[in-house]
Design a protein around this motif. Structure first.
Motif, PDB file in Angstrom:
ATOM      1  N   LEU A  70      -4.781   7.591  -1.255  1.00  0.00           N
ATOM      2  CA  LEU A  70      -4.713   7.131  -2.639  1.00  0.00           C
ATOM      3  C   LEU A  70      -6.051   7.266  -3.356  1.00  0.00           C
ATOM      4  CD1 LEU A  70      -2.541   3.919  -2.163  1.00  0.00           C
ATOM      5  CD2 LEU A  70      -1.881   5.942  -3.484  1.00  0.00           C
ATOM      6  N   HIS A  71      -7.136   7.335  -2.589  1.00  0.00           N
ATOM      7  CA  HIS A  71      -8.467   7.467  -3.172  1.00  0.00           C
ATOM      8  C   HIS A  71      -9.035   8.880  -3.016  1.00  0.00           C
ATOM      9  CE1 HIS A  71      -8.203   3.068  -2.855  1.00  0.00           C
ATOM     10  NE2 HIS A  71      -9.153   3.014  -3.760  1.00  0.00           N
ATOM     11  N   ASN A  72      -8.164   9.828  -2.611  1.00  0.00           N
ATOM     12  CA  ASN A  72      -8.592  11.206  -2.361  1.00  0.00           C
ATOM     13  C   ASN A  72      -9.712  11.258  -1.325  1.00  0.00           C
ATOM     14  OD1 ASN A  72      -6.804  12.423  -4.300  1.00  0.00           O
ATOM     15  ND2 ASN A  72      -8.176  11.666  -5.914  1.00  0.00           N
ATOM     16  N   GLY A  73      -9.652  10.322  -0.372  1.00  0.00           N
ATOM     17  CA  GLY A  73     -10.648  10.263   0.684  1.00  0.00           C
ATOM     18  C   GLY A  73     -10.085  10.791   1.990  1.00  0.00           C
ATOM     19  N   SER A  74     -10.775  10.502   3.080  1.00  0.00           N
ATOM     20  CA  SER A  74     -10.336  10.990   4.384  1.00  0.00           C
ATOM     21  C   SER A  74     -10.774  10.031   5.480  1.00  0.00           C
ATOM     22  CB  SER A  74     -10.929  12.382   4.666  1.00  0.00           C
ATOM     23  OG  SER A  74     -12.346  12.313   4.725  1.00  0.00           O
ATOM     24  N   ILE A  75     -10.169  10.164   6.642  1.00  0.00           N
ATOM     25  CA  ILE A  75     -10.538   9.367   7.807  1.00  0.00           C
ATOM     26  C   ILE A  75     -10.544  10.268   9.031  1.00  0.00           C
ATOM     27  CG2 ILE A  75      -8.141   8.609   8.172  1.00  0.00           C
ATOM     28  CD1 ILE A  75      -9.333   6.001   9.353  1.00  0.00           C
TER      29      ILE A  75
ATOM     30  N   VAL B  64       0.828  -1.210   0.000  1.00  0.00           N
ATOM     31  CA  VAL B  64       0.000   0.000   0.000  1.00  0.00           C
ATOM     32  C   VAL B  64       0.860   1.256   0.000  1.00  0.00           C
ATOM     33  CG1 VAL B  64      -1.623   1.358   1.400  1.00  0.00           C
ATOM     34  CG2 VAL B  64      -2.007  -1.090   1.063  1.00  0.00           C
ATOM     35  N   ILE B  65       1.900   1.256   0.823  1.00  0.00           N
ATOM     36  CA  ILE B  65       2.717   2.459   0.995  1.00  0.00           C
ATOM     37  C   ILE B  65       3.495   2.807  -0.268  1.00  0.00           C
ATOM     38  CG2 ILE B  65       4.980   1.656   1.810  1.00  0.00           C
ATOM     39  CD1 ILE B  65       2.761   4.231   3.587  1.00  0.00           C
ATOM     40  N   THR B  66       3.756   1.810  -1.114  1.00  0.00           N
ATOM     41  CA  THR B  66       4.509   2.064  -2.346  1.00  0.00           C
ATOM     42  C   THR B  66       3.601   2.239  -3.570  1.00  0.00           C
ATOM     43  OG1 THR B  66       4.777  -0.326  -2.678  1.00  0.00           O
ATOM     44  CG2 THR B  66       6.553   0.834  -1.545  1.00  0.00           C
ATOM     45  N   ALA B  67       2.295   2.095  -3.375  1.00  0.00           N
ATOM     46  CA  ALA B  67       1.348   2.247  -4.488  1.00  0.00           C
ATOM     47  C   ALA B  67       1.277   3.708  -4.935  1.00  0.00           C
ATOM     48  CB  ALA B  67      -0.037   1.748  -4.071  1.00  0.00           C
ATOM     49  N   GLN B  68       0.926   3.900  -6.181  1.00  0.00           N
ATOM     50  CA  GLN B  68       0.806   5.236  -6.753  1.00  0.00           C
ATOM     51  C   GLN B  68      -0.602   5.433  -7.315  1.00  0.00           C
ATOM     52  OE1 GLN B  68       3.313   7.465  -6.504  1.00  0.00           O
ATOM     53  NE2 GLN B  68       4.572   5.915  -5.478  1.00  0.00           N
ATOM     54  N   HIS B  69      -1.025   6.698  -7.348  1.00  0.00           N
ATOM     55  CA  HIS B  69      -2.343   7.014  -7.918  1.00  0.00           C
ATOM     56  C   HIS B  69      -2.434   6.513  -9.356  1.00  0.00           C
ATOM     57  CE1 HIS B  69      -4.035   9.633  -4.751  1.00  0.00           C
ATOM     58  NE2 HIS B  69      -2.782  10.003  -4.541  1.00  0.00           N
ATOM     59  N   GLU B  70      -1.384   6.794 -10.115  1.00  0.00           N
ATOM     60  CA  GLU B  70      -1.384   6.445 -11.524  1.00  0.00           C
ATOM     61  C   GLU B  70      -1.355   4.919 -11.690  1.00  0.00           C
ATOM     62  OE1 GLU B  70       0.901   8.341 -10.075  1.00  0.00           O
ATOM     63  OE2 GLU B  70       0.207  10.334 -10.661  1.00  0.00           O
ATOM     64  N   GLY B  71      -2.245   4.422 -12.503  1.00  0.00           N
ATOM     65  CA  GLY B  71      -2.238   3.001 -12.802  1.00  0.00           C
ATOM     66  C   GLY B  71      -2.976   2.140 -11.795  1.00  0.00           C
ATOM     67  N   MET B  72      -3.483   2.725 -10.714  1.00  0.00           N
ATOM     68  CA  MET B  72      -4.200   1.937  -9.718  1.00  0.00           C
ATOM     69  C   MET B  72      -5.608   1.627 -10.219  1.00  0.00           C
ATOM     70  SD  MET B  72      -4.739   2.676  -5.642  1.00  0.00           S
ATOM     71  CE  MET B  72      -5.864   4.054  -5.911  1.00  0.00           C
TER      72      MET B  72
ATOM     73  N   GLY C 205     -15.639   4.128  24.078  1.00  0.00           N
ATOM     74  CA  GLY C 205     -15.433   3.589  22.743  1.00  0.00           C
ATOM     75  C   GLY C 205     -15.038   4.636  21.724  1.00  0.00           C
ATOM     76  N   SER C 206     -14.951   4.200  20.481  1.00  0.00           N
ATOM     77  CA  SER C 206     -14.487   5.063  19.392  1.00  0.00           C
ATOM     78  C   SER C 206     -15.340   4.877  18.144  1.00  0.00           C
ATOM     79  CB  SER C 206     -13.023   4.750  19.042  1.00  0.00           C
ATOM     80  OG  SER C 206     -12.189   4.836  20.183  1.00  0.00           O
ATOM     81  N   ILE C 207     -15.350   5.922  17.316  1.00  0.00           N
ATOM     82  CA  ILE C 207     -15.997   5.853  16.005  1.00  0.00           C
ATOM     83  C   ILE C 207     -14.973   6.294  14.965  1.00  0.00           C
ATOM     84  CG2 ILE C 207     -17.882   6.617  14.529  1.00  0.00           C
ATOM     85  CD1 ILE C 207     -19.407   7.419  17.061  1.00  0.00           C
ATOM     86  N   PHE C 208     -14.621   5.384  14.076  1.00  0.00           N
ATOM     87  CA  PHE C 208     -13.745   5.697  12.951  1.00  0.00           C
ATOM     88  C   PHE C 208     -14.618   5.845  11.707  1.00  0.00           C
ATOM     89  CE2 PHE C 208     -10.669   4.074  15.891  1.00  0.00           C
ATOM     90  CZ  PHE C 208      -9.465   4.679  15.549  1.00  0.00           C
ATOM     91  N   THR C 209     -14.471   6.962  11.021  1.00  0.00           N
ATOM     92  CA  THR C 209     -15.273   7.217   9.818  1.00  0.00           C
ATOM     93  C   THR C 209     -14.360   7.470   8.637  1.00  0.00           C
ATOM     94  OG1 THR C 209     -17.068   8.192  11.139  1.00  0.00           O
ATOM     95  CG2 THR C 209     -17.039   8.659   8.773  1.00  0.00           C
ATOM     96  N   ILE C 210     -14.571   6.689   7.575  1.00  0.00           N
ATOM     97  CA  ILE C 210     -13.831   6.906   6.342  1.00  0.00           C
ATOM     98  C   ILE C 210     -14.780   7.456   5.288  1.00  0.00           C
ATOM     99  CG2 ILE C 210     -12.080   5.179   6.827  1.00  0.00           C
ATOM    100  CD1 ILE C 210     -13.555   3.250   4.988  1.00  0.00           C
ATOM    101  N   ASN C 211     -14.264   8.339   4.436  1.00  0.00           N
ATOM    102  CA  ASN C 211     -15.056   8.948   3.381  1.00  0.00           C
ATOM    103  C   ASN C 211     -14.388   8.788   2.030  1.00  0.00           C
ATOM    104  OD1 ASN C 211     -17.408  10.685   4.644  1.00  0.00           O
ATOM    105  ND2 ASN C 211     -15.639  10.961   6.001  1.00  0.00           N
ATOM    106  N   PHE C 212     -15.173   8.339   1.043  1.00  0.00           N
ATOM    107  CA  PHE C 212     -14.698   8.218  -0.342  1.00  0.00           C
ATOM    108  C   PHE C 212     -15.482   9.208  -1.196  1.00  0.00           C
ATOM    109  CE2 PHE C 212     -13.468   4.184   1.437  1.00  0.00           C
ATOM    110  CZ  PHE C 212     -12.305   3.846   0.773  1.00  0.00           C
ATOM    111  N   PRO C 213     -14.801   9.929  -2.074  1.00  0.00           N
ATOM    112  CA  PRO C 213     -15.521  10.851  -2.956  1.00  0.00           C
ATOM    113  C   PRO C 213     -16.354  10.079  -3.978  1.00  0.00           C
ATOM    114  CG  PRO C 213     -13.219  10.710  -3.600  1.00  0.00           C
ATOM    115  CD  PRO C 213     -13.346   9.940  -2.318  1.00  0.00           C
ATOM    116  N   VAL C 214     -17.492  10.655  -4.366  1.00  0.00           N
ATOM    117  CA  VAL C 214     -18.322  10.076  -5.437  1.00  0.00           C
ATOM    118  C   VAL C 214     -17.736  10.523  -6.765  1.00  0.00           C
ATOM    119  CG1 VAL C 214     -20.584  10.046  -6.520  1.00  0.00           C
ATOM    120  CG2 VAL C 214     -20.395   9.959  -4.022  1.00  0.00           C
TER     121      VAL C 214
END
Length: 250
Positions: A226-231, A75-83, A240-249
Motif C-alpha cells: 500500500l506504500h509502494n514499499g518492499s520487504i 489492512v487487507i481491504t484498504a485502498q491506495h486512494e484516500g489513505m 536468526g533472521s533479518i527482516f528489512t522493510i523499505n519505504f520510498p522517499v
C-alpha cells in the motif's frame, strides 16, 4: 464470482467472526479478572486459583488474536486512494512498539522455576540504531502495526533466556529502510518463500505448537504494498533472521 467479490465476502466474514468473538471474550475476561481480584478475600483452593488464572490468561491471548484478525481485515481491504499519510518520526514509534512487544512477552512468559540458575541473564532487550530526525511518509497506524508485528515475531521465535533484538534504520536517498534482527532459531529454507502467505504458519520450534493466525507477515507485506514499499528476509537456521522493510522517499 470474481476475485474481487471473493475478497469482499471473505472480508465481511472475518469482520463478522471477529465481532461475534469479542463479546463473549470480554465477558470471560471481565468476570475472571473480577473473581481473581477477590483472591485475597476469598479462600480459593489451589486448583481453583490455578484454573481462574489459566482462564484469564487464555482469554487474554484469544482477545489478542481477535484484535489481530480485525487489524488484518482492515489492512487487507484498504485502498491506495484516500489513505491518509503523514511524516512519521521512526525512533519514537519504534520505542513505543518495542515497549509494547516486551510487555506482551512478559505477560506470556513462563515463571522462573526455583531450581533454575538465577545467574543466567533473562529478559528481552531491543537495541535501536536510528537517527533522531529520520522519518517516513506513511499511514501512522499501519506503520505502527508493521513495526509491532516484526518485533513480536522476532521475540516469539526465540527460545533463549536473553533475547536480543536489534533495529536499524537508514536513509538511502531514494528510500528509508528499517531492519529488525533477531538471534533466534532462524527460518527453514522451505518456509522462507511461504511466510508471507495468509494463514501459513511456521511451527513453534521449541514447543511443537503453533501460535497465532499466520496473519502477521502477510499483513506487513500488504502494508508495504500500500506504500509502494518492499520487504525482504535473510535467515540462517540456528543463527536468526533479518527482516528489512523499505519505504520510498516521497
Amino acid at each position: 464470482m470474481t476475485e474481487e467479490e471473493n475478497v469482499s465476502i471473505n472480508a465481511r466474514a472475518l469482520t463478522l467472526i471477529s465481532h461475534k468473538l469479542k463479546t463473549p471474550l470480554s465477558i470471560i475476561n471481565g468476570y475472571s479478572e473480577a473473581i481473581l481480584s477477590q483472591a485475597g478475600k476469598e479462600k480459593f483452593s489451589p486448583f481453583t486459583s490455578k484454573a481462574l488464572e489459566e482462564i484469564n490468561k487464555q482469554g487474554g491471548k484469544m482477545s489478542q488474536l481477535v484484535d489481530k484478525l480485525l487489524a488484518f481485515n482492515k489492512v487487507i481491504t484498504a485502498q491506495h486512494e484516500g489513505m491518509e499519510k503523514q511524516s512519521v518520526l521512526l525512533k519514537p514509534l519504534i520505542k513505543e512498539c518495542a515497549s509494547k512487544a516486551i510487555t506482551l512477552e512478559e505477560e506470556c512468559a513462563l515463571p522462573v522455576r526455583p531450581q533454575e540458575d538465577s545467574s543466567i541473564k533473562r529478559g528481552t532487550f531491543v537495541e535501536i540504531d536510528c537517527p533522531e530526525r529520520l522519518s517516513v511518509t506513511a499511514n501512522e497506524e499501519m506503520l505502527r502495526l508493521c513495526v509491532q508485528e516484526l518485533l513480536a515475531n522476532a521475540i516469539k521465535f526465540n527460545n533463549k533466556m536473553e533475547k536480543i533484538i536489534k533495529v536499524q534504520c537508514a536513509n538511502h536517498g531514494d528510500s528509508i529502510s528499517l531492519s529488525v534482527r533477531d538471534y533466534g532459531a532462524g527460518i527453514r529454507p522451505q518456509d522462507v518463500n511461504r511466510i508471507f502467505e495468509p494463514f501459513y504458519q511456521v511451527d513453534d520450534f521449541f514447543t511443537g505448537q503453533i501460535s497465532g493466525w499466520g496473519l502477521g507477515l502477510p499483513m506487513v507485506k500488504r502494508i508495504l504494498d500500500l506504500h509502494n514499499g518492499s520487504i525482504s528476509v535473510v535467515s540462517d537456521r540456528g543463527l536468526g533472521s533479518i527482516f528489512t522493510i523499505n519505504f520510498p522517499v516521497l
